[in-house]
Design a protein around this motif. Structure first.
Motif, PDB file in Angstrom:
ATOM      1  N   ILE A  15      -9.513  -2.017  10.487  1.00 41.17           N
ATOM      2  CA  ILE A  15      -9.901  -1.834   8.992  1.00 41.17           C
ATOM      3  C   ILE A  15      -8.594  -2.470   8.246  1.00 41.17           C
ATOM      4  O   ILE A  15      -8.578  -3.217   7.211  1.00 41.17           O
ATOM      5  CB  ILE A  15     -10.009  -0.303   8.745  1.00 41.17           C
ATOM      6  CG1 ILE A  15     -11.080   0.084   9.345  1.00 41.17           C
ATOM      7  CG2 ILE A  15      -9.874  -0.011   7.094  1.00 41.17           C
ATOM      8  CD1 ILE A  15     -11.410   1.815   9.097  1.00 41.17           C
ATOM      9  N   GLN A  16      -7.133  -2.257   8.635  1.00 40.26           N
ATOM     10  CA  GLN A  16      -6.197  -2.807   8.132  1.00 40.26           C
ATOM     11  C   GLN A  16      -6.168  -4.314   8.055  1.00 40.26           C
ATOM     12  O   GLN A  16      -5.654  -4.817   7.187  1.00 40.26           O
ATOM     13  CB  GLN A  16      -5.051  -2.208   8.984  1.00 40.26           C
ATOM     14  CG  GLN A  16      -5.029  -0.573   8.969  1.00 40.26           C
ATOM     15  CD  GLN A  16      -3.503  -0.248   9.467  1.00 40.26           C
ATOM     16  OE1 GLN A  16      -3.528  -0.487  10.779  1.00 40.26           O
ATOM     17  NE2 GLN A  16      -2.684   0.617   8.975  1.00 40.26           N
ATOM     18  N   SER A  17      -6.823  -5.012   9.072  1.00 42.26           N
ATOM     19  CA  SER A  17      -6.722  -6.414   9.446  1.00 42.26           C
ATOM     20  C   SER A  17      -8.019  -7.025   8.553  1.00 42.26           C
ATOM     21  O   SER A  17      -8.026  -8.335   8.270  1.00 42.26           O
ATOM     22  CB  SER A  17      -6.714  -6.823  10.730  1.00 42.26           C
ATOM     23  OG  SER A  17      -7.867  -6.542  11.229  1.00 42.26           O
ATOM     24  N   GLY A  18      -8.922  -6.213   7.902  1.00 40.53           N
ATOM     25  CA  GLY A  18      -9.808  -6.784   7.064  1.00 40.53           C
ATOM     26  C   GLY A  18     -11.119  -6.946   7.951  1.00 40.53           C
ATOM     27  O   GLY A  18     -12.326  -7.447   7.222  1.00 40.53           O
ATOM     28  N   TRP A  20     -13.215  -4.726   8.892  1.00 40.25           N
ATOM     29  CA  TRP A  20     -13.929  -3.883   8.233  1.00 40.25           C
ATOM     30  C   TRP A  20     -13.484  -3.485   7.010  1.00 40.25           C
ATOM     31  O   TRP A  20     -12.330  -3.233   6.777  1.00 40.25           O
ATOM     32  CB  TRP A  20     -14.385  -2.354   8.828  1.00 40.25           C
ATOM     33  CG  TRP A  20     -14.655  -2.473  10.533  1.00 40.25           C
ATOM     34  CD1 TRP A  20     -14.078  -2.274  11.391  1.00 40.25           C
ATOM     35  CD2 TRP A  20     -16.099  -3.080  10.841  1.00 40.25           C
ATOM     36  NE1 TRP A  20     -14.902  -2.723  12.785  1.00 40.25           N
ATOM     37  CE2 TRP A  20     -16.017  -3.003  12.220  1.00 40.25           C
ATOM     38  CE3 TRP A  20     -17.327  -3.355  10.139  1.00 40.25           C
ATOM     39  CZ2 TRP A  20     -17.104  -3.372  13.256  1.00 40.25           C
ATOM     40  CZ3 TRP A  20     -18.291  -3.755  10.958  1.00 40.25           C
ATOM     41  CH2 TRP A  20     -18.346  -3.780  12.497  1.00 40.25           C
ATOM     42  N   ARG A  21     -14.293  -3.665   5.780  1.00 39.24           N
ATOM     43  CA  ARG A  21     -13.756  -3.270   4.466  1.00 39.24           C
ATOM     44  C   ARG A  21     -14.299  -2.423   3.883  1.00 39.24           C
ATOM     45  O   ARG A  21     -15.377  -1.807   4.452  1.00 39.24           O
ATOM     46  CB  ARG A  21     -14.143  -4.741   3.539  1.00 39.24           C
ATOM     47  CG  ARG A  21     -13.353  -5.959   4.046  1.00 39.24           C
ATOM     48  CD  ARG A  21     -13.548  -6.902   3.123  1.00 39.24           C
ATOM     49  NE  ARG A  21     -12.758  -8.277   3.595  1.00 39.24           N
ATOM     50  CZ  ARG A  21     -12.816  -9.445   2.824  1.00 39.24           C
ATOM     51  NH1 ARG A  21     -13.217  -9.520   1.776  1.00 39.24           N
ATOM     52  NH2 ARG A  21     -11.867 -10.475   3.235  1.00 39.24           N
ATOM     53  N   ALA A  22     -13.734  -1.802   2.723  1.00 45.54           N
ATOM     54  CA  ALA A  22     -14.416  -0.572   2.066  1.00 45.54           C
ATOM     55  C   ALA A  22     -15.534  -0.681   1.617  1.00 45.54           C
ATOM     56  O   ALA A  22     -16.150  -1.705   1.248  1.00 45.54           O
ATOM     57  CB  ALA A  22     -13.592  -0.247   0.812  1.00 45.54           C
ATOM     58  N   ASP A  24     -18.102  -0.882   4.171  1.00 46.04           N
ATOM     59  CA  ASP A  24     -18.913  -1.461   5.203  1.00 46.04           C
ATOM     60  C   ASP A  24     -19.444  -0.312   6.133  1.00 46.04           C
ATOM     61  O   ASP A  24     -18.543   0.824   6.531  1.00 46.04           O
ATOM     62  CB  ASP A  24     -17.959  -2.320   6.284  1.00 46.04           C
ATOM     63  CG  ASP A  24     -17.821  -3.641   5.400  1.00 46.04           C
ATOM     64  OD1 ASP A  24     -18.356  -4.149   4.695  1.00 46.04           O
ATOM     65  OD2 ASP A  24     -16.705  -4.272   5.917  1.00 46.04           O
ATOM     66  N   VAL A  66     -16.594   2.852   5.845  1.00 54.37           N
ATOM     67  CA  VAL A  66     -15.151   2.585   5.750  1.00 54.37           C
ATOM     68  C   VAL A  66     -14.887   3.178   4.501  1.00 54.37           C
ATOM     69  O   VAL A  66     -15.575   2.962   3.422  1.00 54.37           O
ATOM     70  CB  VAL A  66     -14.712   1.183   5.831  1.00 54.37           C
ATOM     71  CG1 VAL A  66     -13.163   0.928   5.586  1.00 54.37           C
ATOM     72  CG2 VAL A  66     -14.930   0.677   7.478  1.00 54.37           C
ATOM     73  N   ALA A  68     -13.264   3.859   0.706  1.00 53.21           N
ATOM     74  CA  ALA A  68     -12.569   3.147  -0.194  1.00 53.21           C
ATOM     75  C   ALA A  68     -11.401   3.582  -0.499  1.00 53.21           C
ATOM     76  O   ALA A  68     -11.008   4.964  -0.808  1.00 53.21           O
ATOM     77  CB  ALA A  68     -13.291   3.084  -1.500  1.00 53.21           C
TER      78      ALA A  68
END
Length: 472
Positions: A15-18, A20-22, A24, A66, A68
């Motif tokens: 999540i931190q590396s992108g 998975w995004r808010a 997803d 994920v 937001a």
């Protein structure tokens, strides 16, 4: 590290590396287990941990998504990192704000108290009822300061299990944390003394300084890492500071938690100068991670740290039972208490001691932490969805407060007045300072169970923020 913690860490890093995004949707529990070669229960535990930490959110009949996250607050950079207040005068304003939160028609986002529905404890009620039936006149005398022996022993045991060496004789039971903090301040200062506090600071500290006629030296505090230690060192060299009053974990109002290395430096700075630390740790049990962050008291080698806490924020808000692990100052605290309140409510002390004896407290705490983490996540998502993107929001890892910054030219006091007129309370930044540094900031209470009423209140705040005109 367990296998479910390893999986949780992997997903968190993704999540931190992108990856998975808010918003997803994450792979299903079965799919994740098959891919990682883990049991379904292990994946469930990993996802529940991520949910409790606010990284993901469960949607009924749909799966895990994920969460937001609103824009985090930037590093605080102010031209004035030290603020001296020769006279603190804030009680009247704080009283007015808190009175507004008592109206049942008002959405109490400005309240300092957690949602009362989190503390419906039948076992505690039965313990109080049992104490009332067995209460004798002797109980009143036996539980004078330092307080109920069984309760002090239970508290000392919890310290020891956390790796902190505190003995029952060091503990004084008080009428909530505010009494323990006030008694501690009286024990280590005289009127006219200088006291270092955070900026912004818990308004109770400002009220206590005003009542005891003390001078505040406010130190810049970051919403992630807590008090600026370079500025504190400068203040210690510049002013004859007699004590520090700090929240090292989940600070009110910003939610900051000092890293362990910062706590070590803090204790060293104060130890070198023989300056007492009054550590306000009322939110210490409300952590979202796997382990509780240790307070500075864990590093106390000479009894110079007065560690204050209570059951009000995590078990029984109405019982008003707190304590101070006062180190070398325990006898003095007892004498001060006898001269003021005499003692804490004896039936309440005995009821909590009985409840702790018969178990269930840690089960309650685990549920409480899980709910608070989930509710903070839900409110953060609503803020990210409805508020203007210019609004910045803290991301605390415990407690139940969110700290928000508007644009510098926008007034949180104007927002407070307009929101209150529409049935929503907030805690404006002016409550937490004797200056105007935080006039564009406010605090929200995220402990409430989400409902249409609360979502409407967030929408109202979002609209009012957009309508704010720059203050000339």
């Amino acid at each position: 590290m367990t296998r479910y913690e390893q999986l949780a860490q992997q997903v968190r890093e993704q999540i931190q590396s992108g990856v998975w995004r808010a918003g997803d949707k994450l792979p299903s529990l079965r799919e994740s287990g098959k891919r990682a070669g883990l049991s379904l229960m292990t994946v469930v535990q990993a996802y529940q941990l991520l949910e409790s930490q606010g990284w993901i959110v469960a949607r009924p009949q749909s799966g895990y998504y994920v969460a937001a996250h609103a824009q985090p607050l930037p590093q605080v950079v102010r031209s004035e990192k030290l603020l001296l207040s020769e006279q603190v005068d804030i009680n009247t304003f704080i009283f007015d704000v808190l009175q507004a939160c008592k109206d049942p028609e008002i959405v109490p986002f400005g309240s300092a108290f957690p949602d009362a529905t989190l503390f419906m404890q039948p076992k505690l009620a039965r313990a109080l009822s049992g104490v009332a039936r067995k209460f004798t006149p002797h109980n009143s005398l036996a539980n004078l300061p330092p307080g109920n022996e069984a309760l002090r022993r239970h508290i000392a045991q919890r310290y020891v299990l956390s790796g902190i060496q505190v003995v029952p004789d060091e503990i004084v039971i008080t009428a909530g944390a505010m009494e323990s903090l006030n008694l501690s301040l009286q024990a280590v200062t005289q009127p006219g003394d200088y006291v270092a506090i955070e900026s912004p600071a818990f308004y109770g500290a400002l009220q206590a300084l005003e009542r005891l006629r003390l001078k505040a030296v406010a130190i810049a505090t970051h919403p992630q890492d807590g008090i600026d230690l370079d500025s504190l060192q400068q203040a210690l060299e510049q002013y004859p500071i007699r004590a520090c009053w700090l929240m090292t974990n989940f600070q009110n109002p910003q939610g900051a938690t000092m890293p362990q290395k910062n706590k070590q430096r803090l204790v060293s700075l104060l130890h070198e100068r023989q300056i007492s630390l009054i550590e306000d740790d009322v939110y210490g049990e409300l952590y979202f991670a796997a382990d509780r962050p240790l307070p500075a008291k864990a590093l106390d080698s000479d009894g110079q740290i007065l560690h204050c806490s209570s059951f009000s924020k995590c078990l029984a808000p109405g019982f008003r039972v707190g304590w101070v692990a006062a180190g070398r100052y325990a006898p003095q605290i007892q004498r001060l208490q006898l001269l003021s309140t005499v003692s804490t409510s004896v039936p309440m002390q005995m009821a909590i001691a009985d409840y702790l004896l018969h178990g269930g407290y840690d089960t309650h705490l685990r549920r409480l932490r899980r709910l608070l983490a989930l509710r903070q996540s839900v409110m953060s998502q609503a803020i990210a969805h409805y508020f203007p993107p210019t609004v910045k929001v803290s991301q605390p890892v415990g407690g139940y407060f969110l700290w928000l910054e508007l644009r510098p030219e926008q007034s949180a006091m104007v927002l407070y007045q307009r929101a209150l007129a529409e049935g929503v309370s907030i805690a404006p930044g002016r409550m937490f300072t004797t200056s105007n540094h935080f006039d564009h900031c406010f605090r929200l209470n995220a402990s409430f169970d989400w409902s249409d009423k609360h979502e409407t209140a967030i929408k109202t705040l979002a609209r009012l923020i957009r309508e704010l005109e720059p203050v000339v």
